[in-house]
Write a protein that holds these residues in place. Structure first.
Motif, PDB file in Angstrom:
ATOM      1  N   ALA A  46      -0.953   0.486  12.071  1.00  0.00           N
ATOM      2  CA  ALA A  46      -2.036  -0.435  12.396  1.00  0.00           C
ATOM      3  C   ALA A  46      -3.120  -0.401  11.325  1.00  0.00           C
ATOM      4  N   ARG A  47      -3.477   0.802  10.870  1.00  0.00           N
ATOM      5  CA  ARG A  47      -4.544   0.916   9.867  1.00  0.00           C
ATOM      6  C   ARG A  47      -4.165   0.224   8.566  1.00  0.00           C
ATOM      7  N   LEU A  48      -2.911   0.389   8.118  1.00  0.00           N
ATOM      8  CA  LEU A  48      -2.501  -0.255   6.871  1.00  0.00           C
ATOM      9  C   LEU A  48      -2.427  -1.769   7.032  1.00  0.00           C
ATOM     10  N   ASN A  49      -2.159  -2.231   8.241  1.00  0.00           N
ATOM     11  CA  ASN A  49      -2.081  -3.675   8.458  1.00  0.00           C
ATOM     12  C   ASN A  49      -3.453  -4.342   8.460  1.00  0.00           C
ATOM     13  N   VAL A  50      -4.496  -3.628   8.824  1.00  0.00           N
ATOM     14  CA  VAL A  50      -5.818  -4.263   8.901  1.00  0.00           C
ATOM     15  C   VAL A  50      -6.652  -4.028   7.644  1.00  0.00           C
ATOM     16  N   LEU A  63       0.694   1.411  -1.092  1.00  0.00           N
ATOM     17  CA  LEU A  63       0.443   0.361  -0.101  1.00  0.00           C
ATOM     18  C   LEU A  63       1.097  -0.944  -0.531  1.00  0.00           C
ATOM     19  N   ALA A  64       0.975  -1.267  -1.812  1.00  0.00           N
ATOM     20  CA  ALA A  64       1.614  -2.486  -2.311  1.00  0.00           C
ATOM     21  C   ALA A  64       3.129  -2.410  -2.159  1.00  0.00           C
ATOM     22  N   ASP A  65       3.716  -1.258  -2.451  1.00  0.00           N
ATOM     23  CA  ASP A  65       5.163  -1.070  -2.289  1.00  0.00           C
ATOM     24  C   ASP A  65       5.547  -1.185  -0.822  1.00  0.00           C
ATOM     25  N   PHE A  66       4.732  -0.591   0.065  1.00  0.00           N
ATOM     26  CA  PHE A  66       4.975  -0.641   1.504  1.00  0.00           C
ATOM     27  C   PHE A  66       5.029  -2.078   1.991  1.00  0.00           C
ATOM     28  N   ARG A  67       4.061  -2.873   1.571  1.00  0.00           N
ATOM     29  CA  ARG A  67       4.026  -4.270   1.995  1.00  0.00           C
ATOM     30  C   ARG A  67       5.154  -5.076   1.352  1.00  0.00           C
ATOM     31  N   GLY A  68       5.501  -4.722   0.121  1.00  0.00           N
ATOM     32  CA  GLY A  68       6.585  -5.435  -0.537  1.00  0.00           C
ATOM     33  C   GLY A  68       7.933  -5.202   0.117  1.00  0.00           C
ATOM     34  N   THR A  72       6.086  -9.152   6.595  1.00  0.00           N
ATOM     35  CA  THR A  72       6.717 -10.330   7.183  1.00  0.00           C
ATOM     36  C   THR A  72       6.376 -11.575   6.380  1.00  0.00           C
ATOM     37  N   PRO A  73       7.327 -12.497   6.212  1.00  0.00           N
ATOM     38  CA  PRO A  73       7.052 -13.721   5.467  1.00  0.00           C
ATOM     39  C   PRO A  73       5.901 -14.530   6.065  1.00  0.00           C
ATOM     40  N   ALA A  74       5.798 -14.529   7.387  1.00  0.00           N
ATOM     41  CA  ALA A  74       4.754 -15.329   8.036  1.00  0.00           C
ATOM     42  C   ALA A  74       3.362 -14.864   7.658  1.00  0.00           C
ATOM     43  N   SER A  75       3.217 -13.586   7.278  1.00  0.00           N
ATOM     44  CA  SER A  75       1.910 -13.047   6.903  1.00  0.00           C
ATOM     45  C   SER A  75       1.720 -13.012   5.396  1.00  0.00           C
ATOM     46  N   ARG A  78       1.886  -9.398   3.929  1.00  0.00           N
ATOM     47  CA  ARG A  78       0.793  -8.441   4.104  1.00  0.00           C
ATOM     48  C   ARG A  78       0.973  -7.569   5.337  1.00  0.00           C
ATOM     49  N   ILE A  79       1.562  -8.092   6.413  1.00  0.00           N
ATOM     50  CA  ILE A  79       1.663  -7.391   7.686  1.00  0.00           C
ATOM     51  C   ILE A  79       3.079  -6.864   7.880  1.00  0.00           C
TER      52      ILE A  79
END
Length: 236
Positions: A46-50, A63-68, A72-75, A78-79
Motif C-alpha cells: 500500500a505504501r509503495l502504491n501511494v 521502486l521503478a523496477d517494482f512498478r515496471g 497494472t496497465p490501467a494505472s 504505477r499501481i
C-alpha cells in the motif's frame, strides 16, 4: 476524501469495525463504501502504491523496477495490485531502511546528548497513527487524571488487512481447488501450501490481533452453498 483533509482524531469517521461470529479478529473497513465493500490494504504494498518516490537513490531505482514488473496497465504501470507483490515491496522498503540507517550514522546529531524528551500528562484523550513494517496502526487511548487507562481501541495492520486476507484465500481456493471434487473429497496438499503462501503475503501477527498464545494451526473447511461441510483438514 483526500489525505490532507483527514485527521487522526477523525479515524472513526472514515474507518468502521465489524465483528463476525466465526472469527475473533475484527474486520475494519472504509466506512464511506460500507462493509464488506470497503476492503482496503495497508503495509509495504500500500505504501509503495501511494508514494511518488522514496527519496533515496537505491530504493527509488528498486521502486521503478517494482512498478515496471507488476504495475497494472490501467494505472500506467504505477499501481501494483497482486498480493504476492507484498514480498518484493517489503524488500524495496528494506533497501530504503538501509539507506536511511546509513544517513543516520553519518549525522552528528544522532550522538547528541540531548535526544530524549520527557513528557507528562497533558491530555485525557488522544489518537496516534503511525506506520510500522506491517502497516498502519491506529491507537486511541483515554486516561483519567492519574494517567491510568480508562479506554483503549487499537486498529492494527493485521486487522486492517483481514478482509483482504480472506479475499485472497477465496481467490486461491477458486483458482486451485479441483472442481468437481474427486470421490475422496480431500483438500490437496498443494492448496494448503498456496493458502498459507497467500496469508503470509500480509505478514499477519495473528497471535497479537486475536490475543491468542501459542501455535496458530491452519484449519481449512470446504462447505457447499447450503453451508454443509464437505471436507476439512488441519495442519498443526
Amino acid at each position: 476524501m483526500v489525505a490532507s483533509a483527514l485527521s487522526a482524531d477523525d479515524y472513526g469517521r472514515f474507518l468502521g469495525e465489524v465483528l463476525e461470529d466465526w472469527s475473533v479478529l475484527k474486520f475494519p473497513y472504509y466506512r464511506p463504501l460500507g462493509y464488506p465493500k470497503g476492503l482496503y490494504r495497508v503495509g509495504p504494498l500500500a505504501r509503495l502504491n501511494v508514494c511518488t518516490a522514496i527519496g533515496t537513490p537505491w530504493a527509488d531505482a528498486e521502486l521503478a523496477d517494482f512498478r515496471g514488473r507488476g504495475g497494472t496497465p490501467a494505472s500506467g504501470g504505477r499501481i501494483v495490485t497482486a498480493a504476492f507483490a507484498y514480498h518484493q515491496a517489503r524488500l524495496v522498503e528494506i533497501v530504503a531502511c538501509l539507506e536511511g540507517i546509513e544517513a543516520l550514522l553519518q549525522d552528528p546529531r544522532i550522538l547528541d546528548r540531548r535526544v530524549r524528551a520527557h513528557a507528562s500528562l497533558n491530555a485525557l484523550e488522544a489518537v496516534g497513527v503511525g506506520e510500522a513494517p506491517r502497516g498502519t496502526l491506529f491507537h486511541h487511548y483515554r486516561v483519567d487524571d492519574n494517567g491510568l487507562l480508562t479506554a483503549v481501541n487499537l486498529i492494527i495492520a493485521t486487522g486492517q488487512n483481514n478482509l483482504a486476507m480472506n479475499r485472497t484465500v477465496a481467490q486461491i481456493a477458486r483458482a486451485c481447488l479441483p472442481w468437481p471434487l474427486p470421490a475422496s473429497a480431500a483438500i490437496p496438499e498443494a492448496l494448503l501450501n498456496r493458502v498459507e503462501a497467500g496469508i503470509r503475503c500480509y505478514d499477519p501477527c495473528l497471535s497479537c490481533s486475536t490475543h491468542a498464545a501459542g501455535a496458530m494451526p491452519l484449519h481449512i473447511e470446504l462447505r457447499d452453498a447450503s453451508g454443509a461441510l464437505l471436507c476439512e483438514t488441519v495442519r498443526d
